[in-house]
Write a protein that holds these residues in place. Sequence first.
Motif, mmCIF file in Angstrom:
data_model
loop_
_atom_site.group_PDB
_atom_site.id
_atom_site.type_symbol
_atom_site.label_atom_id
_atom_site.label_comp_id
_atom_site.label_asym_id
_atom_site.label_seq_id
_atom_site.Cartn_x
_atom_site.Cartn_y
_atom_site.Cartn_z
ATOM 1 N N PRO A 47 0.840 -1.201 0.000
ATOM 2 C CA PRO A 47 0.000 0.000 0.000
ATOM 3 C C PRO A 47 0.877 1.253 0.000
ATOM 4 O O PRO A 47 2.004 1.221 0.473
ATOM 5 N N ASP A 66 -4.773 3.051 -3.579
ATOM 6 C CA ASP A 66 -4.948 1.723 -4.151
ATOM 7 C C ASP A 66 -3.902 1.538 -5.250
ATOM 8 O O ASP A 66 -3.840 2.335 -6.189
ATOM 9 N N THR A 73 -8.280 6.437 -0.175
ATOM 10 C CA THR A 73 -9.174 6.109 0.923
ATOM 11 C C THR A 73 -8.588 6.705 2.189
ATOM 12 O O THR A 73 -7.434 6.428 2.530
#
Length: 193
Positions: A47, A66, A73
């Motif tokens: 990530p 992502d 996010t």
Amino acid sequence: MKTKSIFNPTARALSLVLALTMTLSVTACPTGDGGSRGGGTVAQNHPRFAYVANAGSDNVTTYSIDPTTGALTEVGTEVAAGSSPTSITVDPSGRFAYVANINSNNVTTYSIDSTTTEVAADLAPFSVTADPSGRFAYVANQGSNNVTTYSIDSTTGVLTEVGTEVAAGSSPTSITVDPSGRFAYVANINSNN
């Protein structure tokens, strides 16, 4: 020095900072492979994180990126910054983040996954960047029309002012260093520099 809680899980730096607007700056940081420091490779599936300086709410927000779609996010909670944070950068090692706070005339140093400190800056620091070696940070001070140079402590990330300020034209709003670390470039609002 003022200590604050940190805003993110483990991370490594990308050397790219994107200014989105005059009141918002974002920098991205991939999670490391556990062993390499700056210049190392990062596995495709790890990530990555983006940090956003929010001038309107005086904080920094962390987002995960992502790796397939690039979608952001929000993760964790916002972390307090100084008054009107306008720029954020992560050093090449991915261990430290620096936020220029234009209205509180300081730069906040975040040790990623640890604590933070603040160092006084000149008037209205608007933009901050770290050089590719991770040895120096540069701050464009809009209120005093100059650039301040700081050495970066490689262990703590603490900034120490070095030398004297360098004139930077009228209202410097952005600063970046070329990949060789030899040249710094400053953009100004009120001049042709």
